[in-house]
Design a protein around this motif. Structure first.
Motif, mmCIF file in Angstrom:
data_model
loop_
_atom_site.group_PDB
_atom_site.id
_atom_site.type_symbol
_atom_site.label_atom_id
_atom_site.label_comp_id
_atom_site.label_asym_id
_atom_site.label_seq_id
_atom_site.Cartn_x
_atom_site.Cartn_y
_atom_site.Cartn_z
ATOM 1 N N GLY A 2 0.801 -1.218 0.000
ATOM 2 C CA GLY A 2 0.000 0.000 0.000
ATOM 3 C C GLY A 2 0.830 1.263 0.000
ATOM 4 O O GLY A 2 0.301 2.367 0.141
ATOM 5 N N VAL A 3 2.139 1.132 -0.166
ATOM 6 C CA VAL A 3 3.046 2.278 -0.206
ATOM 7 C C VAL A 3 3.306 2.610 -1.676
ATOM 8 O O VAL A 3 3.432 1.718 -2.511
ATOM 9 C CB VAL A 3 4.365 1.948 0.533
ATOM 10 N N ALA A 4 3.412 3.872 -1.988
ATOM 11 C CA ALA A 4 3.611 4.308 -3.374
ATOM 12 C C ALA A 4 4.880 3.710 -3.976
ATOM 13 O O ALA A 4 5.889 3.561 -3.281
ATOM 14 C CB ALA A 4 3.682 5.832 -3.435
ATOM 15 N N PRO A 5 4.840 3.378 -5.276
ATOM 16 C CA PRO A 5 6.031 2.831 -5.930
ATOM 17 C C PRO A 5 7.248 3.746 -5.852
ATOM 18 O O PRO A 5 8.377 3.266 -5.855
ATOM 19 C CB PRO A 5 5.597 2.659 -7.393
ATOM 20 N N ASP A 6 7.033 5.072 -5.732
ATOM 21 C CA ASP A 6 8.193 5.959 -5.663
ATOM 22 C C ASP A 6 8.905 5.912 -4.316
ATOM 23 O O ASP A 6 9.922 6.577 -4.117
ATOM 24 C CB ASP A 6 7.834 7.388 -6.054
ATOM 25 N N ALA A 7 8.407 5.080 -3.402
ATOM 26 C CA ALA A 7 9.098 4.839 -2.127
ATOM 27 C C ALA A 7 10.091 3.686 -2.257
ATOM 28 O O ALA A 7 10.697 3.266 -1.276
ATOM 29 C CB ALA A 7 8.092 4.545 -1.021
ATOM 30 N N THR A 8 10.236 3.179 -3.491
ATOM 31 C CA THR A 8 11.178 2.090 -3.741
ATOM 32 C C THR A 8 12.357 2.590 -4.559
ATOM 33 O O THR A 8 12.327 3.662 -5.156
ATOM 34 C CB THR A 8 10.518 0.931 -4.530
ATOM 35 N N VAL A 9 13.369 1.775 -4.583
ATOM 36 C CA VAL A 9 14.535 1.995 -5.431
ATOM 37 C C VAL A 9 14.955 0.617 -5.936
ATOM 38 O O VAL A 9 14.787 -0.382 -5.238
ATOM 39 C CB VAL A 9 15.656 2.719 -4.654
ATOM 40 N N VAL A 10 15.447 0.558 -7.160
ATOM 41 C CA VAL A 10 15.745 -0.722 -7.810
ATOM 42 C C VAL A 10 17.240 -1.028 -7.759
ATOM 43 O O VAL A 10 18.063 -0.230 -8.202
ATOM 44 C CB VAL A 10 15.253 -0.705 -9.275
ATOM 45 N N VAL A 11 17.561 -2.183 -7.215
ATOM 46 C CA VAL A 11 18.924 -2.704 -7.265
ATOM 47 C C VAL A 11 19.089 -3.290 -8.666
ATOM 48 O O VAL A 11 18.271 -4.096 -9.106
ATOM 49 C CB VAL A 11 19.162 -3.776 -6.185
#
Length: 179
Positions: free
Chosen positions: A92-101
Motif C-alpha cells: 500500500g506504499v507508493a512505488p516511488d518509495a522504492t529503489v531498484v537494485v
C-alpha cells in the motif's frame, strides 16, 4: 576461498563507489559474465551507457587485489521494472518509495566468496539511507541470482512476463528486500 594449492586464504573483496575510471573494467567483467551466464540477456549496444542509465542514483564496484570483480547499481524505477508496482500493491506504499537494485554482476572467477552479498549489502544500505525500500527484477532463468537473493532473505513478490521486443517475452522474478 583458498588458492589452488588449498593452503592460502584469498584476499577479500572491497566494495567502493564506482568511478569513471572503472567503466572499462566493468564492461570487461560484464562481457565475461555475458559469455559465461548470458547476463544481460541482450548485450547492450553501448555497455558503458547501460551501466549508467539516466535514473541511476549510485554505483559500486567490488575490487580484489586491485582488480574490479563485480558491480551493482541503484536506480529509480523505470518503465520496465515490475517489482516496484508489485511491492506497492502488497504494502500500500507508493512505488516511488522504492529503489531498484540493478546491474549486479560478479566475475565468474570471483564467485563463491561473498562478493555478490557484499555488493547487495552496499546497495541496500544506500537505499535505506535514502529512506527507500530496495526491490529488484531478475530473469527467471537466472537461478543462481535468485538463489543469492533468497539466501539474503529477499522476498519473492511474484513472477511476471515482460515483452522486451516484438518477438521476445521474458519471465522475470520480482523481489523485495527484507524488512
Amino acid at each position: 576461498m583458498e588458492s589452488e594449492s588449498g593452503s592460502e586464504p584469498a584476499t577479500p573483496s572491497v566494495v567502493r563507489p564506482r568511478t569513471g575510471r572503472d567503466i572499462g573494467d566493468c564492461v570487461r567483467v560484464l562481457a565475461e559474465v555475458h559469455e559465461h551466464d548470458g547476463y544481460p540477456v541482450n548485450w547492450p549496444r553501448l555497455p558503458d551507457g547501460w551501466l549508467s542509465p539516466p535514473e541511476v542514483l549510485g554505483s559500486w564496484v567490488a575490487e580484489r587485489d586491485g582488480h574490479v570483480v563485480g558491480h551493482v547499481g541503484l536506480s529509480r524505477s523505470g518503465a520496465g521494472d515490475a517489482a516496484p508496482g508489485l511491492w506497492s500493491a502488497r504494502t500500500g506504499v507508493a512505488p516511488d518509495a522504492t529503489v531498484v537494485v540493478s546491474r549486479l554482476f560478479v566475475a565468474p572467477s570471483a564467485r563463491g566468496r561473498g562478493t555478490g552479498a557484499l555488493l547487495m549489502a552496499r546497495a541496500v544500505a544506500e537505499a535505506r539511507g535514502r529512506g527507500l525500500h530496495p526491490v529488484l527484477d531478475v530473469v527467471a532463468s537466472d537461478t543462481a541470482a535468485a538463489a543469492l537473493y533468497e539466501r539474503l532473505g529477499w522476498e519473492l513478490l511474484g513472477t511476471v512476463e515482460q515483452r522486451w521486443g516484438p518477438q521476445q517475452k521474458v519471465a522475470v522474478r520480482c523481489y523485495a528486500a527484507p524488512g
